[in-house]
Design an enzyme around this catalytic site. Structure first.
Site, short mmCIF file in Angstrom:
data_model
loop_
_atom_site.label_atom_id
_atom_site.label_comp_id
_atom_site.label_asym_id
_atom_site.label_seq_id
_atom_site.Cartn_x
_atom_site.Cartn_y
_atom_site.Cartn_z
N SER A 152 62.42 72.22 60.67
CA SER A 152 62.59 70.93 60.00
C SER A 152 61.33 70.64 59.20
O SER A 152 60.24 71.14 59.55
CB SER A 152 62.81 69.83 61.02
OG SER A 152 62.62 68.55 60.42
N TYR A 165 59.84 65.62 68.97
CA TYR A 165 60.67 66.43 68.07
C TYR A 165 59.77 67.24 67.14
O TYR A 165 59.97 68.45 66.95
CB TYR A 165 61.60 65.51 67.26
CG TYR A 165 62.45 66.21 66.23
CD1 TYR A 165 63.29 67.26 66.57
CD2 TYR A 165 62.41 65.82 64.88
CE1 TYR A 165 64.06 67.91 65.61
CE2 TYR A 165 63.18 66.46 63.92
CZ TYR A 165 64.00 67.51 64.29
OH TYR A 165 64.76 68.15 63.34
N1 LIG Z 1 70.39 66.61 59.93
C1 LIG Z 1 69.16 66.64 59.48
O1 LIG Z 1 68.75 65.80 58.68
C2 LIG Z 1 68.22 67.75 59.90
C3 LIG Z 1 67.00 67.89 59.20
C4 LIG Z 1 66.15 68.92 59.55
C5 LIG Z 1 66.48 69.79 60.56
N2 LIG Z 1 67.67 69.62 61.25
C6 LIG Z 1 67.97 70.58 62.31
O2 LIG Z 1 69.26 71.13 62.09
C7 LIG Z 1 69.82 71.51 63.35
C8 LIG Z 1 71.22 70.92 63.47
O3 LIG Z 1 71.14 69.51 63.36
P1 LIG Z 1 72.41 68.57 63.08
O4 LIG Z 1 71.95 67.47 62.24
O5 LIG Z 1 73.55 69.42 62.67
O6 LIG Z 1 72.62 67.92 64.54
P2 LIG Z 1 73.77 68.09 65.66
O7 LIG Z 1 75.10 67.98 65.02
O8 LIG Z 1 73.39 67.15 66.73
O9 LIG Z 1 73.58 69.59 66.18
C9 LIG Z 1 72.91 69.92 67.35
C10 LIG Z 1 73.65 71.06 68.00
O10 LIG Z 1 72.87 71.52 69.10
C11 LIG Z 1 73.74 71.84 70.14
N3 LIG Z 1 73.01 71.73 71.42
C12 LIG Z 1 72.20 70.72 71.82
N4 LIG Z 1 71.70 71.01 73.04
C13 LIG Z 1 72.19 72.22 73.40
C14 LIG Z 1 72.03 73.07 74.54
N5 LIG Z 1 71.26 72.72 75.58
N6 LIG Z 1 72.69 74.25 74.55
C15 LIG Z 1 73.46 74.62 73.53
N7 LIG Z 1 73.66 73.87 72.43
C16 LIG Z 1 73.02 72.68 72.37
C17 LIG Z 1 74.90 70.87 70.06
O11 LIG Z 1 76.04 71.51 70.62
P3 LIG Z 1 77.28 70.71 71.29
O12 LIG Z 1 77.59 69.56 70.38
O13 LIG Z 1 78.35 71.75 71.34
O14 LIG Z 1 76.82 70.28 72.65
C18 LIG Z 1 75.01 70.65 68.55
O15 LIG Z 1 75.98 71.50 67.98
C19 LIG Z 1 68.84 71.02 64.42
O16 LIG Z 1 67.98 72.09 64.81
C20 LIG Z 1 68.03 69.96 63.70
O17 LIG Z 1 66.75 69.79 64.25
C21 LIG Z 1 68.55 68.62 60.93
#
Ligand SMILES: NC(=O)c1ccc[n+]([C@@H]2O[C@H](COP(=O)([O-])OP(=O)(O)OC[C@H]3O[C@@H](n4cnc5c(N)ncnc54)[C@H](OP(=O)(O)O)[C@@H]3O)[C@@H](O)[C@H]2O)c1
Length: 262
Positions: A152, A165
């Site tokens: 990120s 985070y």
């Molecule tokens: N959205 C943004 O603005 C943004 C910006 C920069 C970076 N990111 C990064 O992008 C990635 C995805 O983010 P997102 O926005 O798509 O959020 P999200 O929808 O909350 O995705 C998080 C995922 O992690 C999985 N997860 C969490 N804990 C877990 C565990 N213990 N074991 C296995 N799976 C686990 C969840 O799976 P389940 O739902 O199946 O439990 C979910 O699919 C993350 O690494 C985040 O830090 C996001």
């Protein structure tokens, strides 16, 4: 925003994307399939989401399997690796997209022991173990493999909202560099660092709904916040042969928001 052009960069390849039942992971998995890969869709609790990602892939004639598991557990990671290799016989690309962003927390003053432990367990221990177990198996393959961690831009600026985070995403750089060294030259390991992406998780965040979006757009040279599908191709680029001399690095894709430093 122009629609990205899709090329078959992953024809004949196999790709596992973690956390592909939701948000960014679902878009990376779909994009890999659009580009010709057989895809393993990992999820923990979002079974319906993972099935929906698989259905989208089937609708374009792609092939996908589902893999369920908690990446906080070494035993489950080993079992998931067994399942992926049993299904595909090989794994060319692992995208470690899973991350806990402490999205309920709006200020550093709200830190709790539980949220600190959860973020470290998932983002640091989970990413390290996934890289360790899958990287070790990729080393045994004649053609090695590629690992892309989803970081990120919080690693550039820190996070007054959730310092745990930022700490965890910074740790991912240490994991990336360490495994890039031990797994070279057969397996490359890089970090993709997206800026804010309008995933469902972000759209539901209290600060996002209270004006943060507009402030960020005003400070982003490209003039918009990216939907996740818009940067999925850049993330996967790190696993292509075009990026063959990149390992241990990180790539920012944030519309120019973080133009600081060298
Ligand atoms: N959205 C943004 O603005 C943004 C910006 C920069 C970076 N990111 C990064 O992008 C990635 C995805 O983010 P997102 O926005 O798509 O959020 P999200 O929808 O909350 O995705 C998080 C995922 O992690 C999985 N997860 C969490 N804990 C877990 C565990 N213990 N074991 C296995 N799976 C686990 C969840 O799976 P389940 O739902 O199946 O439990 C979910 O699919 C993350 O690494 C985040 O830090 C996001």
């Amino acid at each position: 925003m122009a629609e990205p052009q899709i090329f078959p960069r992953f024809a004949g390849k196999t790709v596992l994307v973690t956390g592909a039942g939701t948000g960014f992971g679902a878009e990376i998995a779909y994009r890999a399939a659009q580009e010709g890969a057989k895809v393993a869709i990992h999820y923990r609790s979002s079974k319906a989401g993972a099935e929906s990602t698989a259905a989208r892939i089937a609708a374009i004639g792609g092939e996908a399997i589902l893999v369920q598991g908690d990446i906080g557990s070494w035993a489950e990671i080993t079992r998931m690796a067994d399942e992926v290799w049993a299904a595909f016989g090989t794994l060319d690309v692992l995208v470690n997209n899973v991350g806990d962003v402490s999205s309920e927390q709006m200020s550093w003053t709200e830190l709790t022991q539980e949220s600190l432990d959860a973020v470290i367990d998932v983002d640091v221990k989970g990413t390290l173990l996934m890289t360790h177990v899958f990287g070790e198996r990729m080393l045994e393959q004649p053609n090695g493999g590629n690992i892309v961690q989803v970081g990120s831009t919080v690693i550039v600026r820190g996070s007054p909202r959730a310092p745990q985070y930022a700490a965890a995403k910074y740790a991912i750089l240490g994991i990336t560099k360490s495994y890039a060294k031990v797994l070279a030259p057969k397996v490359r390991v890089n970090t993709f660092a997206p800026g804010f992406m309008e995933t469902e998780k972000l759209l539901n965040r209290a600060d996002w709904k209270a004006g943060r979006r507009e402030t960020l757009i005003a400070q982003t040279p490209m003039g918009h916040i990216s939907p996740p599908e818009f940067v999925a191709g850049a993330c996967l680029w790190l696993a292509t042969d075009e990026a063959a001399h990149l390992t241990g690095g990180y790539l920012l894709a944030d519309g120019g928001f973080n133009m600081v430093g060298a």
